[in-house]
Design an enzyme around this catalytic site. Structure first.
Site, PDB file in Angstrom:
ATOM      1  N   GLY A 227       0.770  -1.246   0.000  1.00  0.00           N
ATOM      2  CA  GLY A 227       0.000   0.000   0.000  1.00  0.00           C
ATOM      3  C   GLY A 227       0.792   1.282   0.000  1.00  0.00           C
ATOM      4  O   GLY A 227       0.208   2.365  -0.044  1.00  0.00           O
TER       5      GLY A 227
ATOM      6  N   GLU B 247       4.179  -6.468   1.669  1.00  0.00           N
ATOM      7  CA  GLU B 247       3.726  -6.883   0.339  1.00  0.00           C
ATOM      8  C   GLU B 247       3.630  -5.688  -0.595  1.00  0.00           C
ATOM      9  O   GLU B 247       2.561  -5.383  -1.131  1.00  0.00           O
ATOM     10  CB  GLU B 247       2.346  -7.539   0.456  1.00  0.00           C
ATOM     11  CG  GLU B 247       2.288  -8.711   1.403  1.00  0.00           C
ATOM     12  CD  GLU B 247       0.849  -9.069   1.798  1.00  0.00           C
ATOM     13  OE1 GLU B 247      -0.099  -8.430   1.299  1.00  0.00           O
ATOM     14  OE2 GLU B 247       0.690  -9.991   2.606  1.00  0.00           O
ATOM     15  N   PRO B 248       4.708  -4.967  -0.824  1.00  0.00           N
ATOM     16  CA  PRO B 248       4.616  -3.793  -1.690  1.00  0.00           C
ATOM     17  C   PRO B 248       4.575  -4.172  -3.160  1.00  0.00           C
ATOM     18  O   PRO B 248       5.280  -5.094  -3.594  1.00  0.00           O
ATOM     19  CB  PRO B 248       5.914  -3.048  -1.383  1.00  0.00           C
ATOM     20  CG  PRO B 248       6.874  -4.146  -1.066  1.00  0.00           C
ATOM     21  CD  PRO B 248       6.074  -5.222  -0.368  1.00  0.00           C
ATOM     22  N   GLY B 249       3.746  -3.509  -3.917  1.00  0.00           N
ATOM     23  CA  GLY B 249       3.729  -3.690  -5.363  1.00  0.00           C
ATOM     24  C   GLY B 249       4.106  -2.375  -6.025  1.00  0.00           C
ATOM     25  O   GLY B 249       5.201  -2.191  -6.560  1.00  0.00           O
ATOM     26  N   ARG B 250       3.190  -1.420  -5.907  1.00  0.00           N
ATOM     27  CA  ARG B 250       3.338  -0.126  -6.573  1.00  0.00           C
ATOM     28  C   ARG B 250       4.646   0.568  -6.223  1.00  0.00           C
ATOM     29  O   ARG B 250       5.313   1.130  -7.084  1.00  0.00           O
ATOM     30  CB  ARG B 250       2.172   0.769  -6.165  1.00  0.00           C
ATOM     31  CG  ARG B 250       2.074   2.059  -6.948  1.00  0.00           C
ATOM     32  CD  ARG B 250       1.032   2.990  -6.337  1.00  0.00           C
ATOM     33  NE  ARG B 250      -0.183   2.339  -5.932  1.00  0.00           N
ATOM     34  CZ  ARG B 250      -1.309   2.283  -6.670  1.00  0.00           C
ATOM     35  NH1 ARG B 250      -1.354   2.880  -7.828  1.00  0.00           N
ATOM     36  NH2 ARG B 250      -2.386   1.667  -6.212  1.00  0.00           N
TER      37      ARG B 250
ATOM     38  N   TYR C 253      -9.655   4.691 -11.756  1.00  0.00           N
ATOM     39  CA  TYR C 253      -9.396   5.270 -10.429  1.00  0.00           C
ATOM     40  C   TYR C 253      -9.157   6.774 -10.489  1.00  0.00           C
ATOM     41  O   TYR C 253      -8.614   7.339  -9.545  1.00  0.00           O
ATOM     42  CB  TYR C 253      -8.145   4.653  -9.785  1.00  0.00           C
ATOM     43  CG  TYR C 253      -7.998   3.171  -9.928  1.00  0.00           C
ATOM     44  CD1 TYR C 253      -8.803   2.301  -9.190  1.00  0.00           C
ATOM     45  CD2 TYR C 253      -7.058   2.624 -10.797  1.00  0.00           C
ATOM     46  CE1 TYR C 253      -8.659   0.933  -9.317  1.00  0.00           C
ATOM     47  CE2 TYR C 253      -6.907   1.263 -10.924  1.00  0.00           C
ATOM     48  CZ  TYR C 253      -7.716   0.422 -10.182  1.00  0.00           C
ATOM     49  OH  TYR C 253      -7.568  -0.928 -10.303  1.00  0.00           O
TER      50      TYR C 253
ATOM     51  N   CYS D 299     -13.691   2.868 -28.237  1.00  0.00           N
ATOM     52  CA  CYS D 299     -15.040   3.433 -28.355  1.00  0.00           C
ATOM     53  C   CYS D 299     -15.698   3.545 -26.995  1.00  0.00           C
ATOM     54  O   CYS D 299     -16.662   2.834 -26.684  1.00  0.00           O
ATOM     55  CB  CYS D 299     -15.869   2.561 -29.292  1.00  0.00           C
ATOM     56  SG  CYS D 299     -15.053   2.389 -30.868  1.00  0.00           S
TER      57      CYS D 299
HETATM   58  N1  LLP Z   1      -1.281  -7.074  -0.616  1.00  0.00           N
HETATM   59  C1  LLP Z   1      -2.586  -7.248  -0.893  1.00  0.00           C
HETATM   60  C2  LLP Z   1      -3.350  -8.224  -0.132  1.00  0.00           C
HETATM   61  C3  LLP Z   1      -3.197  -6.482  -1.916  1.00  0.00           C
HETATM   62  O1  LLP Z   1      -4.477  -6.632  -2.165  1.00  0.00           O
HETATM   63  C4  LLP Z   1      -2.413  -5.541  -2.650  1.00  0.00           C
HETATM   64  C5  LLP Z   1      -3.002  -4.738  -3.731  1.00  0.00           C
HETATM   65  C6  LLP Z   1      -1.050  -5.418  -2.324  1.00  0.00           C
HETATM   66  C7  LLP Z   1      -0.522  -6.191  -1.305  1.00  0.00           C
HETATM   67  C8  LLP Z   1      -0.135  -4.474  -3.057  1.00  0.00           C
HETATM   68  O2  LLP Z   1      -0.526  -3.155  -2.889  1.00  0.00           O
HETATM   69  P1  LLP Z   1       0.416  -1.950  -3.378  1.00  0.00           P
HETATM   70  O3  LLP Z   1       1.670  -1.998  -2.525  1.00  0.00           O
HETATM   71  O4  LLP Z   1       0.710  -2.139  -4.804  1.00  0.00           O
HETATM   72  O5  LLP Z   1      -0.388  -0.742  -3.114  1.00  0.00           O
HETATM   73  N2  LLP Z   1      -4.999  -1.476  -9.586  1.00  0.00           N
HETATM   74  C9  LLP Z   1      -4.985  -0.479  -8.538  1.00  0.00           C
HETATM   75  C10 LLP Z   1      -4.359  -1.007  -7.271  1.00  0.00           C
HETATM   76  C11 LLP Z   1      -4.995  -2.274  -6.761  1.00  0.00           C
HETATM   77  C12 LLP Z   1      -4.324  -2.832  -5.543  1.00  0.00           C
HETATM   78  C13 LLP Z   1      -4.844  -4.193  -5.224  1.00  0.00           C
HETATM   79  N3  LLP Z   1      -4.217  -4.818  -4.109  1.00  0.00           N
HETATM   80  C14 LLP Z   1      -4.299   0.783  -9.058  1.00  0.00           C
HETATM   81  O6  LLP Z   1      -3.864   0.801 -10.213  1.00  0.00           O
HETATM   82  O7  LLP Z   1      -4.216   1.783  -8.348  1.00  0.00           O
END
Ligand code: LLP
Length: 430
Positions: free
Chosen positions: A239, A289-292, A332, A358
């Site tokens: 997050g 659990e970082p993604g973004r 979003y 479209c």
């Molecule tokens: N852990 C869990 C359980 C999650 O559901 C998520 C993201 C993450 C970790 C990773 O979150 P992050 O660190 O990336 O914020 N498509 C959307 C974001 C959806 C996030 C879904 N869950 C966007 O483009 O903003």
């Protein structure tokens, strides 16, 4: 570190001019910086140095196997949400024993595959799922490692579609009923071993406050579960928000909208110094659990301007990427800065940048001041490394773009552009 900046009037990713990549590979095109990805991983790891921790990269943000390999080699674990993502991690050389499996709707086949591969833990989201996992593990004659996701009912103050930690969200189990569930599971579910506790309150959080609030609220619970059930880890989720405004490494164009003070994202060092002291004494391994944060600012989507259309109310710059390639603005209200690949001076115009799909929602920005680029010019949509390609689709029968990974002066195709035959593969006319 963000490796995108203008050098001699040309937008570069590390040492590679994006104009060169656009000429060689065509557009739309995703380009990622390997060193930015690694830098973010390393900085997060360093910010948590004071505690026993593991970074489990959220594969959903960007699941290209070259990106996963980079991170696996750097020592990352992975947070997956499907058998497909586990398959990717394994293909990339990642270790299943460092994978956590999240998501509210795991199927029987997915559970079997993950058990066979020996993942570290299932992060379970409902009692029904926990019971089902127990039954599947019993059939296989194994014990499934599980953590339950607690919903701490904390407001993450982010876009409503990416907020997950409130009682009205579908995620996790209510704070008040979770201990009872662990107690019953310990007695009744012989093929479950209670290994941890998980939470995740939302995505793109730009303040450390909700993280602190959630950690403070859940910490006593984590300690009791350690005491009562011997859990060994606590995942505090992902997050961490990133910069979407003003997102070049240096030389940000003056015409970009300035970011307001209240949306300044937290730095990773602020994040670390706020949460590490709270977690130091819990005696549990802390998972993140970082993604973004890892990949968001490490990628751009390059697109060519096809036409300009001046209507009575608006000017539209029509580009060859669409919402099928990058859906964040439509879904979003996501903001992505626009940067022409060739630095442009002169009068600014107010325009919408739209794609060929479209749908009225097919835009990248609306009523934004920008240089007056024209048909044939190429621009980059910045900060598109997370949830960009990963959410792309074939809507309107548009082939998925190619992806390039830049490392210093080298640029590698890590996914070739789809052909129309790729898109139609598997379809049968009669
Ligand atoms: N852990 C869990 C359980 C999650 O559901 C998520 C993201 C993450 C970790 C990773 O979150 P992050 O660190 O990336 O914020 N498509 C959307 C974001 C959806 C996030 C879904 N869950 C966007 O483009 O903003």
């Amino acid at each position: 570190m963000h490796a995108f900046s203008y050098q001699n009037g040309l937008l570069h990713c590390e040492n590679v001019a994006l104009t060169t990549l656009a000429e060689q590979h065509g557009t739309p095109l995703y380009v990622y910086s390997a060193n930015t990805i690694l830098d973010h991983f390393t900085r997060l790891d360093a910010a948590l140095a004071g505690i026993d921790h593991e970074v489990a990269y959220a594969v959903k943000a960007n699941s290209n196997i070259a990106v996963l390999r980079l991170l696996a080699n750097a020592g990352a674990g992975f947070d997956i949400v499907s058998a497909g993502e586990l398959y990717r991690v394994i293909k990339a050389g990642g270790n299943p024993a460092h994978c956590t499996f999240a998501g509210v709707g795991k199927t029987r086949d997915e559970m079997i595959y993950a058990l066979q591969q020996g993942i570290y833990c299932f992060n379970v989201e409902s009692e029904a799922e926990l019971r089902y996992l127990n039954a599947v593990a019993a059939e296989l004659g194994v014990v499934a490692p599980a953590a339950v996701r607690v919903n701490p009912n904390v407001d993450a103050k982010t876009h409503k579609y990416i907020s997950t930690g409130k009682s009205e969200n579908k995620f996790g189990i209510d704070f008040d009923s979770i201990e009872d569930l662990y107690a019953r599971a310990a007695v009744e579910l012989k093929n479950i071993s209670l290994r941890g506790l998980q939470m995740h309150i939302g995505s793109q959080l730009t303040s450390v406050k909700p993280f602190v609030e959630a950690v403070e609220k859940v910490k006593p619970l984590a300690l009791r579960l350690k005491e009562q059930h011997g859990i060994e880890f606590w995942s505090i989720g992902g997050g961490i928000g990133i910069v979407y405004h003003d997102s070049l490494a240096s030389g940000n164009p003056s015409w970009w909208q300035q970011q307001s003070a209240d949306t300044k994202p937290l730095t990773i060092e602020d994040y670390g110094s706020a949460i590490v002291p709270l977690l130091k004494d819990v005696g549990l391994k802390i998972l993140l659990e970082p993604g973004r944060y890892i990949v968001g600012n490490a990628g751009v989507l390059i697109t060519s301007c096809l036409y300009e259309k001046k209507g009575s109310a608006k000017t539209f710059k029509i580009v060859d990427a669409g919402m099928n390639d990058l859906i964040r603005p439509a879904l979003y209200e996501g903001h992505h800065e626009i940067a022409p690949l060739k630095e442009q001076q002169g009068e600014l115009v107010k325009a919408d940048i739209v794609g060929p799909i479209c749908e009225s929602g097919d835009f990248f920005c609306q009523d934004r001041e920008m240089p007056d680029f024209q048909a044939g010019d190429v621009i980059a949509l910045l900060s598109a490394g997370a949830y960009g390609f990963a959410m792309a689709s074939n809507y309107n029968t548009r082939p998925l773009p190619a992806e390039i990974l830049v490392d210093g002066s080298s640029a590698k195709v890590i996914r070739r552009r789809q052909t129309l035959d790729d898109v139609l593969a598997g379809e049968v006319a009669e």
